[in-house]
Structures are given as C-alpha cells and as structure tokens.
Design a protein around this motif. Structure first.
Motif, PDB file in Angstrom:
ATOM      1  N   THR A  13     -29.403   4.788  24.325  1.00  0.00           N
ATOM      2  CA  THR A  13     -29.520   6.101  23.681  1.00  0.00           C
ATOM      3  C   THR A  13     -30.998   6.498  23.603  1.00  0.00           C
ATOM      4  OG1 THR A  13     -29.709   5.048  21.509  1.00  0.00           O
ATOM      5  CG2 THR A  13     -27.502   5.712  22.192  1.00  0.00           C
ATOM      6  N   ARG A  38     -25.428   1.118  33.082  1.00  0.00           N
ATOM      7  CA  ARG A  38     -24.573   2.154  33.679  1.00  0.00           C
ATOM      8  C   ARG A  38     -25.387   3.173  34.488  1.00  0.00           C
ATOM      9  NH1 ARG A  38     -21.191  -0.776  31.603  1.00  0.00           N
ATOM     10  NH2 ARG A  38     -19.815  -0.244  29.885  1.00  0.00           N
ATOM     11  N   GLY A  52     -27.441  -5.329  31.576  1.00  0.00           N
ATOM     12  CA  GLY A  52     -26.135  -5.896  31.911  1.00  0.00           C
ATOM     13  C   GLY A  52     -25.423  -6.414  30.686  1.00  0.00           C
ATOM     14  N   PHE A  54     -23.222  -8.852  28.150  1.00  0.00           N
ATOM     15  CA  PHE A  54     -23.485 -10.232  27.729  1.00  0.00           C
ATOM     16  C   PHE A  54     -22.285 -11.128  28.020  1.00  0.00           C
ATOM     17  CE2 PHE A  54     -26.065  -7.532  24.977  1.00  0.00           C
ATOM     18  CZ  PHE A  54     -27.300  -8.130  25.096  1.00  0.00           C
TER      19      PHE A  54
HETATM   20  N1  LIG Z   1     -19.747   5.961  25.379  1.00  0.00           N
HETATM   21  C1  LIG Z   1     -20.581   6.998  25.461  1.00  0.00           C
HETATM   22  O1  LIG Z   1     -20.203   8.182  25.308  1.00  0.00           O
HETATM   23  C2  LIG Z   1     -22.037   6.776  25.720  1.00  0.00           C
HETATM   24  C3  LIG Z   1     -22.885   7.883  25.787  1.00  0.00           C
HETATM   25  C4  LIG Z   1     -24.252   7.689  26.004  1.00  0.00           C
HETATM   26  C5  LIG Z   1     -24.734   6.406  26.159  1.00  0.00           C
HETATM   27  N2  LIG Z   1     -23.871   5.345  26.087  1.00  0.00           N
HETATM   28  C6  LIG Z   1     -24.442   3.987  26.250  1.00  0.00           C
HETATM   29  O2  LIG Z   1     -23.874   3.409  27.399  1.00  0.00           O
HETATM   30  C7  LIG Z   1     -23.651   2.017  27.195  1.00  0.00           C
HETATM   31  C8  LIG Z   1     -22.217   1.685  27.554  1.00  0.00           C
HETATM   32  O3  LIG Z   1     -21.363   2.500  26.766  1.00  0.00           O
HETATM   33  P1  LIG Z   1     -19.835   2.159  26.618  1.00  0.00           P
HETATM   34  O4  LIG Z   1     -19.178   3.349  26.040  1.00  0.00           O
HETATM   35  O5  LIG Z   1     -19.291   1.525  27.859  1.00  0.00           O
HETATM   36  O6  LIG Z   1     -19.935   1.036  25.474  1.00  0.00           O
HETATM   37  P2  LIG Z   1     -18.894  -0.081  25.038  1.00  0.00           P
HETATM   38  O7  LIG Z   1     -17.507   0.314  25.347  1.00  0.00           O
HETATM   39  O8  LIG Z   1     -19.222  -0.416  23.639  1.00  0.00           O
HETATM   40  O9  LIG Z   1     -19.359  -1.305  25.939  1.00  0.00           O
HETATM   41  C9  LIG Z   1     -18.616  -1.816  27.022  1.00  0.00           C
HETATM   42  C10 LIG Z   1     -19.319  -3.079  27.476  1.00  0.00           C
HETATM   43  O10 LIG Z   1     -20.586  -2.771  28.059  1.00  0.00           O
HETATM   44  C11 LIG Z   1     -21.555  -3.737  27.678  1.00  0.00           C
HETATM   45  N3  LIG Z   1     -22.585  -3.082  26.886  1.00  0.00           N
HETATM   46  C12 LIG Z   1     -22.503  -1.941  26.164  1.00  0.00           C
HETATM   47  N4  LIG Z   1     -23.667  -1.631  25.610  1.00  0.00           N
HETATM   48  C13 LIG Z   1     -24.533  -2.584  25.999  1.00  0.00           C
HETATM   49  C14 LIG Z   1     -25.913  -2.805  25.767  1.00  0.00           C
HETATM   50  N5  LIG Z   1     -26.652  -1.946  25.034  1.00  0.00           N
HETATM   51  N6  LIG Z   1     -26.482  -3.911  26.315  1.00  0.00           N
HETATM   52  C15 LIG Z   1     -25.757  -4.767  27.072  1.00  0.00           C
HETATM   53  N7  LIG Z   1     -24.445  -4.597  27.335  1.00  0.00           N
HETATM   54  C16 LIG Z   1     -23.846  -3.517  26.805  1.00  0.00           C
HETATM   55  C17 LIG Z   1     -20.800  -4.799  26.905  1.00  0.00           C
HETATM   56  O11 LIG Z   1     -20.362  -5.730  27.870  1.00  0.00           O
HETATM   57  P3  LIG Z   1     -20.085  -7.268  27.511  1.00  0.00           P
HETATM   58  O12 LIG Z   1     -18.808  -7.305  26.782  1.00  0.00           O
HETATM   59  O13 LIG Z   1     -20.050  -7.942  28.852  1.00  0.00           O
HETATM   60  O14 LIG Z   1     -21.240  -7.752  26.671  1.00  0.00           O
HETATM   61  C18 LIG Z   1     -19.637  -4.031  26.339  1.00  0.00           C
HETATM   62  O15 LIG Z   1     -18.515  -4.808  26.009  1.00  0.00           O
HETATM   63  C19 LIG Z   1     -24.003   1.719  25.747  1.00  0.00           C
HETATM   64  O16 LIG Z   1     -25.232   1.043  25.713  1.00  0.00           O
HETATM   65  C20 LIG Z   1     -24.104   3.070  25.070  1.00  0.00           C
HETATM   66  O17 LIG Z   1     -25.116   3.098  24.094  1.00  0.00           O
HETATM   67  C21 LIG Z   1     -22.545   5.506  25.886  1.00  0.00           C
END
Ligand SMILES: NC(=O)c1ccc[n+]([C@@H]2O[C@H](COP(=O)([O-])OP(=O)(O)OC[C@H]3O[C@@H](n4cnc5c(N)ncnc54)[C@H](OP(=O)(O)O)[C@@H]3O)[C@@H](O)[C@H]2O)c1
Length: 250
Positions: A13, A38, A52, A54
């Motif tokens: 973020t 991502r 990546g 964990f």
């Molecule tokens: N969802 C959204 O709308 C959104 C919008 C903007 C930014 N983001 C950012 O994009 C990333 C992924 O979002 P998501 O919605 O897929 O989250 P999520 O559903 O909470 O995460 C899915 C998996 O991605 C890995 N992960 C997520 N955040 C991580 C981090 N900061 N460092 C290392 N591994 C991480 C973890 O993998 P493992 O289980 O293998 O550890 C987690 O289980 C996050 O960091 C979030 O802050 C998300």
C-alpha cells in the motif's frame, strides 16, 4: 547504543511505502518491507525489501524467527483477506507485538448514492438493471466475479497491462497509477458515458476522486464491504504507527 529493533512491515500500500520512508534513516530500527509480488514494477520502497508469500502462518512464523524480527506492522490493504489473519496468528504464537495500520473507510455524505454489497459476487448481481456501462475499480484479480455479465460494458483501470486477457466480454482497459484528481475523474466518467461505479471502500485521498466524481454526476456507486479483519491493536495513520514504535524503542 541499544540493540537495533527489527521490524517486519507488511506492505503493498501507499501507506506502507510512506511508513518505510519515515523509518529510513532512524538508527534505532531496521525495517524490512514485505510485498506479495503482484505488481511487476512496484513504486520505490525505502530501506530493505523482500518479495513473495511466506507460505501461510507457519511460513511467516519461521521467517520471523529466522530474521530475528522484534515487531510487526501490518500495513496491507483493507481488502487483503488472508495476510492479516496469518500475521495475527503468527504473532500471537510467538508473543510478538503487532500493529495493524488500516485506513479509515470513506463515509457517505449528502449526494452520495452508495449501494452496499457484501462482496464482489453480490456486487455483480446488482449491476444488471442498474447500469450497462460500469467503471469497475476493484482490481484485476477481482474481475472473475463479473465474467458472467455479458451485457455490461466495463471500464477497467489497472496499474500495469494485464498478463492475460481479462475475463470480461466487453471492456476497455485504462492504464494509470494514482492519485487521481476529481476533475479528471469527472472527465473520465463523462467520456465513457459511465452509468455506475463498483468500488472497494479503500479510504484515503489517493482514490477518493472517483467517489467525488460519482457524487458530482449523480451516479450510483456499488460499494463492496471490507473483509473481516483480525482483532488487535489497529491505528489509522502513519503518525500513530510512529507513536506505537516510539513506545517500544525508548
Ligand atoms: N486486495 C486488494 O484490493 C489490494 C489492493 C491494493 C494492494 N493490495 C496488496 O496486494 C497484496 C496482495 O493482496 P491480496 O488481496 O492477495 O492479499 P491476501 O489475500 O491477504 O494475501 C494472499 C497471499 O499473498 C501473500 N501476501 C499478501 N500480502 C503479502 C505481503 N505484504 N508480503 C508477503 N506476502 C503477502 C500471502 O501469501 P502466503 O500465504 O504464501 O504468505 C497471502 O496469503 C497485499 O500486500 C495487499 O496489501 C491488495
């Protein structure tokens, strides 16, 4: 001099990047920002960076132990559904102090026409009958929920070109990185004859322009609710994170 504290900062973020920048140069603390990986070309991050997943709660706990982390700040996005729970579980298990930085959601004001949707699937069911031309700003990974809407045209805004074709029958992609100003958002909505928006309630200033633009044009916004967050200490600002850290460093 006292031992340097090691902080794991879960990022992805703008707030996490801003916090990393605030901590850079503070000799009392070494911050490691963690990104999921991502985005191919993420915005620059001050200090150490790792990328990546964990590997779930166990993988995170192993990383915290191996890297001798003292504290964790979870500054992931409000819609990150899994990482905050893994962080909460791993920190509880290890007795490690954890803070969540979570921006306050936007609140409706006079003139807003918000329709609450419990999740993306619910948002998709609301669109037929509401609008045929939709500005969908939820993010690339969330488009599958809208794939069955073959009579709807979507404007999709992404940071980077998609690696694979989008799962939507009719759409146009616009590449842009925020912040977005309300004047430009109004022009965008007009230019594409948008009839409704679908948005997450991310909070903050950077993407609020589209909400103001929808209000100015009298357009409905299907607002997807936030996923459940783990309990625990939560703050809404970078200043509050700094204050939390100060109490642990003095
Ligand atoms: N969802 C959204 O709308 C959104 C919008 C903007 C930014 N983001 C950012 O994009 C990333 C992924 O979002 P998501 O919605 O897929 O989250 P999520 O559903 O909470 O995460 C899915 C998996 O991605 C890995 N992960 C997520 N955040 C991580 C981090 N900061 N460092 C290392 N591994 C991480 C973890 O993998 P493992 O289980 O293998 O550890 C987690 O289980 C996050 O960091 C979030 O802050 C998300």
């Amino acid at each position: 001099m006292a031992k340097r504290m090691r902080l794991l900062l879960l990022g992805g973020t703008g707030d996490a990047a801003a916090l990393a920048a605030r901590l850079a140069g503070d000799l009392r603390i070494e911050a490691i920002t963690s990104l999921a990986g991502r985005t191919q070309a993420p915005a620059a991050i001050a200090g150490r960076l790792r990328t990546g997943g964990f590997g779930g709660t166990d993988g995170l706990a192993a990383y915290l132990a191996h890297e001798k982390i003292d504290l964790l700040i979870d500054a992931t996005h409000p819609y990150a559904a899994r990482m905050p729970h893994a962080a909460a579980e791993a920190c509880t298990r290890m007795g490690m102090p954890r803070l969540r930085l979570l921006r306050l959601p936007w609140a409706q004001v006079d003139g807003d026409r918000w329709i609450a949707a419990a999740d993306l699937a619910a948002a998709a069911t609301m669109l037929p009958g509401l609008a045929r031309r939709v500005f969908l700003t939820t993010g690339q990974r969330d488009l599958d929920a809208f794939a069955s809407l073959t009579d709807t045209w979507f404007l999709i805004r992404l940071i980077e070109p998609p690696a694979a074709p989008l799962p939507l029958a009719h759409c146009e992609i616009r590449l842009a990185r925020g912040p977005f100003r309300v004047k430009n958002e109004i022009n965008l909505l007009r230019e594409h004859r948008i009839e409704a928006l679908v948005s997450k309630n991310s909070g903050g200033e950077a993407t609020y322009g589209k909400i103001e633009a929808a209000r100015a044009l009298g357009l409905p916004v299907v607002m997807v609710e936030r996923p459940a967050a783990p309990t625990g200490e939560t703050v809404g600002t970078i200043d509050a994170c700094m204050a939390w850290l100060e109490t642990r460093m003095s």
